[in-house]
Design an enzyme around this catalytic site. Structure first.
Site, mmCIF file in Angstrom:
data_model
loop_
_atom_site.group_PDB
_atom_site.id
_atom_site.type_symbol
_atom_site.label_atom_id
_atom_site.label_comp_id
_atom_site.label_asym_id
_atom_site.label_seq_id
_atom_site.Cartn_x
_atom_site.Cartn_y
_atom_site.Cartn_z
ATOM 1 N N HIS A 201 0.849 -1.201 0.000
ATOM 2 C CA HIS A 201 0.000 0.000 0.000
ATOM 3 C C HIS A 201 0.877 1.241 0.000
ATOM 4 C CE1 HIS A 201 1.212 -0.412 4.191
ATOM 5 N NE2 HIS A 201 0.955 0.872 4.348
ATOM 6 N N ASP A 203 0.915 5.127 1.929
ATOM 7 C CA ASP A 203 0.269 5.811 3.050
ATOM 8 C C ASP A 203 -0.427 7.073 2.522
ATOM 9 O OD1 ASP A 203 1.286 3.867 4.700
ATOM 10 O OD2 ASP A 203 2.916 5.100 5.505
ATOM 11 N N HIS A 258 4.837 0.121 -0.074
ATOM 12 C CA HIS A 258 5.597 -0.692 0.877
ATOM 13 C C HIS A 258 4.704 -1.789 1.452
ATOM 14 C CE1 HIS A 258 3.765 2.687 3.023
ATOM 15 N NE2 HIS A 258 3.749 1.948 4.120
ATOM 16 N N ARG A 268 8.116 -8.698 15.254
ATOM 17 C CA ARG A 268 8.461 -7.326 14.845
ATOM 18 C C ARG A 268 7.496 -6.370 15.527
ATOM 19 N NH1 ARG A 268 10.581 -4.088 10.608
ATOM 20 N NH2 ARG A 268 9.135 -2.435 9.965
HETATM 21 C C1 LIG Z 1 -7.627 -0.830 4.034
HETATM 22 C C2 LIG Z 1 -7.469 0.294 4.672
HETATM 23 C C3 LIG Z 1 -6.673 0.433 5.950
HETATM 24 C C4 LIG Z 1 -6.343 1.912 5.951
HETATM 25 C C5 LIG Z 1 -7.658 2.470 5.486
HETATM 26 C C6 LIG Z 1 -7.913 1.652 4.230
HETATM 27 O O1 LIG Z 1 -9.259 1.631 3.812
HETATM 28 C C7 LIG Z 1 -6.982 2.191 3.129
HETATM 29 C C8 LIG Z 1 -5.745 2.913 3.725
HETATM 30 C C9 LIG Z 1 -5.177 2.170 4.934
HETATM 31 C C10 LIG Z 1 -4.116 2.947 5.684
HETATM 32 C C11 LIG Z 1 -2.672 2.614 5.281
HETATM 33 C C12 LIG Z 1 -1.712 3.492 6.090
HETATM 34 C C13 LIG Z 1 -2.065 3.538 7.588
HETATM 35 O O2 LIG Z 1 -1.666 2.315 8.210
HETATM 36 C C14 LIG Z 1 -3.581 3.753 7.797
HETATM 37 C C15 LIG Z 1 -3.915 4.007 9.268
HETATM 38 C C16 LIG Z 1 -4.052 4.867 6.922
HETATM 39 O O3 LIG Z 1 -4.167 6.037 7.206
HETATM 40 O O4 LIG Z 1 -4.376 4.372 5.678
HETATM 41 C C17 LIG Z 1 -4.320 2.583 7.148
HETATM 42 C C18 LIG Z 1 -5.855 2.539 7.270
HETATM 43 C C19 LIG Z 1 -6.324 1.755 8.489
HETATM 44 O O5 LIG Z 1 -5.697 0.763 8.880
HETATM 45 O O6 LIG Z 1 -7.370 2.142 9.014
HETATM 46 O O1 LIG Z 2 4.730 -2.070 10.433
HETATM 47 C C1 LIG Z 2 5.460 -1.615 9.567
HETATM 48 O O2 LIG Z 2 6.665 -1.713 9.568
HETATM 49 C C2 LIG Z 2 4.814 -0.855 8.414
HETATM 50 C C3 LIG Z 2 3.318 -0.809 8.537
HETATM 51 C C4 LIG Z 2 2.685 0.172 7.615
HETATM 52 O O3 LIG Z 2 3.152 0.390 6.531
HETATM 53 C C5 LIG Z 2 1.486 0.884 8.055
HETATM 54 O O4 LIG Z 2 1.016 0.625 9.193
HETATM 55 O O5 LIG Z 2 0.977 1.715 7.286
HETATM 56 FE FE LIG Z 3 2.216 2.084 5.577
#
Ligand SMILES: C=C1C[C@]23C[C@@]1(O)CC[C@H]2[C@@]12CC[C@H](O)[C@@](C)(C(=O)O1)[C@H]2[C@@H]3C(=O)O
Ligand SMILES: O=C(O)CCC(=O)C(=O)O
Ligand SMILES: [Fe+2]
Length: 329
Positions: A201, A203, A258, A268
């Site tokens: 994904h 961020d 990543h 981890r």
């Molecule tokens: C599948 C999902 C988890 C996420 C929200 C989403 O619908 C798409 C973006 C995902 C993500 C990836 C980065 C971060 O870990 C996170 C907190 C974010 O801001 O976007 C997660 C979201 C989540 O886990 O709620």
């Molecule tokens: O846990 C990690 O090292 C990366 C996790 C990550 O990419 C995320 O939480 O968005």
């Molecule tokens: Fe991430």
């Protein structure tokens, strides 16, 4: 412990361990020494080439890092029935295997918190956990602010707080995440494959500041689509360019794809500060970066609109596609 039932085993994704071309001669991940006078130029280069870099001499006290790591370790060692008292992530809370609301799963358990409210974590001593979180987050926020000011300087953006003010704003929608990846049992590590801890994904935010213990697992995708492993370094931080910074630089910086693969022996633990803007903020290319008749690659949107759309996406989706302008032919 990640709780695993038989049908759940079948939900996990695997990646084949084939050697990508870049794995034979992997490029070195850029290392930026924040105490050096030319660090802003190194940051710009790293953001353009990788959307990712490692930071040393960062000024975050090791004591804050160790204290939070120890509190997080204690929390994740609690029985599942205690941890789940924190409440399911909606979007904040304690999550186990399920990531986000749309069916993504990983070999991970986590705490997802907003940075502008005191967390309600169910532990024996929540006050001590809260103090450790607050000290750590304040120090990391300061470092992230400094990095974004160096980015502005390096890109000759005025004022130099044009980017950093978004995450420093009282209303900033920043998020903090603690991820725990338990060792993955052999039954799941099928021949020559790895189990996905956290699927690929980008961020969504401006930048993310990641720190982990010394267990490997994090991988980034290069421009040619190959994946390289990031050697862990528990004394350093790793910075990811997020989708918002990609838009604000009109694509000059790319948000880095990543993922995390599970380790069969060691657990981890990672802690990530996602620097987000206020919900009402318009996310658009910075005018000073637009040369001549250069057009924005993106339609106008607010962070609220982006987040709403992101939360209806799957982890691996390209969340910016929806906001791209269709190029006129
Ligand atoms: C599948 C999902 C988890 C996420 C929200 C989403 O619908 C798409 C973006 C995902 C993500 C990836 C980065 C971060 O870990 C996170 C907190 C974010 O801001 O976007 C997660 C979201 C989540 O886990 O709620
Ligand atoms: O846990 C990690 O090292 C990366 C996790 C990550 O990419 C995320 O939480 O968005
Ligand atoms: Fe991430």
């Amino acid at each position: 412990m990640v709780i695993l039932s038989k049908p759940a085993i079948e939900q996990f994704s695997y990646i084949r361990n084939k050697q990508p071309a870049a794995a034979l001669f992997p490029p070195l991940i850029p290392v930026v020494d924040l105490s050096k006078p030319d660090s802003k130029h190194q940051i710009i280069k790293a953001c353009e080439e990788f959307g990712f870099f490692k930071v040393i001499n960062h000024g975050v006290p090791m004591e804050f890092i160790s204290r939070l790591e120890s509190e997080a370790t204690k929390f994740f060692s609690l029985p599942f029935c205690e941890k789940e008292k924190t409440g399911q992530p909606k979007p904040y809370g304690y999550g186990n295997k399920r990531i986000g609301p749309n069916g993504d799963v990983g070999w991970v358990e986590y705490l997802l918190l907003t940075t502008n409210q005191d967390p309600n974590i169910s532990t024996e001593n929540p006050e001590i956990f809260r103090a450790a979180l607050n000290n750590y987050m304040a120090a990391v926020k300061e470092m992230a602010c400094e990095i974004l000011e160096m980015v502005a300087d390096g890109l000759k953006i005025q004022p130099r707080n044009a980017l950093s003010k978004l995450m420093m704003d009282e209303q900033s929608d920043s998020v903090f995440r603690l991820n725990h990846y338990p060792p993955c049992p052999d039954v799941l590590q099928s021949l020559n494959s790895n189990v996905i801890g956290f699927g690929e994904h980008t961020d969504p935010q401006i930048i993310s500041v990641l720190r982990s213990n010394n267990t490997s697992g994090l991988q980034i995708s290069l421009k040619d689509g190959s994946w390289i492993s990031v050697p862990p370094d528990h004394h350093s931080f790793f910075i990811n360019v997020g989708d918002s910074l990609q838009v604000m630089t009109n694509g000059r910086f790319k948000s880095v794809k990543h993922r995390v693969v599970a380790n069969s022996v060691k657990s981890r633990l990672s802690m990530i500060y996602f620097c987000g803007p206020p919900l009402s903020e318009k996310i658009a290319p910075l005018p000073s970066l637009m040369r001549g008749d250069q057009q924005s690659l993106y339609k106008e949107f607010t962070w609220f609109e982006y987040k709403r759309s992101a939360y209806s996406s799957r982890l691996a989706d390209n969340r910016l596609t929806h906001f791209e302008k269709i190029a006129a032919s």
